[in-house]
Design a protein around this motif. Sequence first.
Motif, PDB file in Angstrom:
ATOM      1  N   ARG A  81      15.174  -3.060  -0.628  1.00  0.00           N
ATOM      2  CA  ARG A  81      15.134  -3.862  -1.859  1.00  0.00           C
ATOM      3  C   ARG A  81      15.994  -5.097  -1.663  1.00  0.00           C
ATOM      4  NH1 ARG A  81      17.640   0.993  -3.733  1.00  0.00           N
ATOM      5  NH2 ARG A  81      15.929   1.246  -5.185  1.00  0.00           N
ATOM      6  N   SER A  85      18.975  -5.645   0.831  1.00  0.00           N
ATOM      7  CA  SER A  85      18.956  -4.792   2.033  1.00  0.00           C
ATOM      8  C   SER A  85      18.979  -5.681   3.268  1.00  0.00           C
ATOM      9  CB  SER A  85      17.695  -3.928   2.064  1.00  0.00           C
ATOM     10  OG  SER A  85      17.657  -3.019   0.992  1.00  0.00           O
ATOM     11  N   GLN A  90      11.080 -10.244  -1.156  1.00  0.00           N
ATOM     12  CA  GLN A  90      10.771  -9.548  -2.406  1.00  0.00           C
ATOM     13  C   GLN A  90       9.429 -10.021  -2.957  1.00  0.00           C
ATOM     14  OE1 GLN A  90      13.959  -9.590  -5.272  1.00  0.00           O
ATOM     15  NE2 GLN A  90      12.623  -9.059  -6.946  1.00  0.00           N
ATOM     16  N   THR A 149       5.929  -7.787  -3.377  1.00  0.00           N
ATOM     17  CA  THR A 149       5.259  -7.671  -4.674  1.00  0.00           C
ATOM     18  C   THR A 149       3.800  -8.115  -4.572  1.00  0.00           C
ATOM     19  OG1 THR A 149       7.366  -8.022  -5.789  1.00  0.00           O
ATOM     20  CG2 THR A 149       5.390  -8.347  -7.102  1.00  0.00           C
ATOM     21  N   THR A 179       6.096  -3.197  -7.760  1.00  0.00           N
ATOM     22  CA  THR A 179       7.549  -3.278  -7.874  1.00  0.00           C
ATOM     23  C   THR A 179       8.084  -3.962  -6.618  1.00  0.00           C
ATOM     24  OG1 THR A 179       7.790  -1.108  -6.857  1.00  0.00           O
ATOM     25  CG2 THR A 179       7.691  -1.184  -9.275  1.00  0.00           C
ATOM     26  N   PRO A 180       9.237  -4.596  -6.711  1.00  0.00           N
ATOM     27  CA  PRO A 180       9.755  -5.364  -5.572  1.00  0.00           C
ATOM     28  C   PRO A 180      10.578  -4.533  -4.581  1.00  0.00           C
ATOM     29  CG  PRO A 180      11.133  -5.737  -7.469  1.00  0.00           C
ATOM     30  CD  PRO A 180      10.019  -4.833  -7.923  1.00  0.00           C
ATOM     31  N   ILE A 181      10.221  -3.258  -4.415  1.00  0.00           N
ATOM     32  CA  ILE A 181      10.940  -2.409  -3.465  1.00  0.00           C
ATOM     33  C   ILE A 181       9.953  -1.785  -2.487  1.00  0.00           C
ATOM     34  CG2 ILE A 181      12.803  -1.876  -5.091  1.00  0.00           C
ATOM     35  CD1 ILE A 181      11.469   0.903  -5.432  1.00  0.00           C
TER      36      ILE A 181
END
Length: 166
Positions: A77, A80, A116, A120, A131-133
């Motif tokens: 995320r 990281s 990110q 997405t 989700t942005p992970i």
Amino acid sequence: VSEFNNEIPPLSVDGDFGAGTRASLEAFQRVYGLDVTGVTNIATWDRLYREYVGILSTLPESYFASSTVPYSGTVLRLGSQGDDVLLLQRYLNFISNTYPQIPKLSEDGVFGAQTQAAVTIYKSIFGLNPTPIVGADAWTSITSTYRDLYDGSLASQGQNPNRDIG
């Protein structure tokens, strides 16, 4: 790892944790200063994974063709950093050659705003929750897409890369 470190005996991949696997694991533990138990505990798994990723990061893409690194268990995320992020960026950059909606990324191993956004967009294109992970599902999807596209790029023009030969 044994392919690049001759102190670790090679083994055949047969799905059986037999004597050869145990000998190779114990040699790995000895070489890398771990307790020699013959058991893949957390310390051994973490070190094995770090060595594997470290080796892969030094190789040209053509060496391992469509091979990808399995999910490490770490959710990636914003903020990281490290080898997992660097691989993610490489995979997404390759995928973006076919899906230009995904922006090109600096391959710097830092999960910033651009990474990110690329995650997405990728997830939105491929029907994942945008989700942005990057967890296990997203990593598996990204590496699968990368392998499919890479394998397809090896076919000659007019050849169907999905056709079985034989």
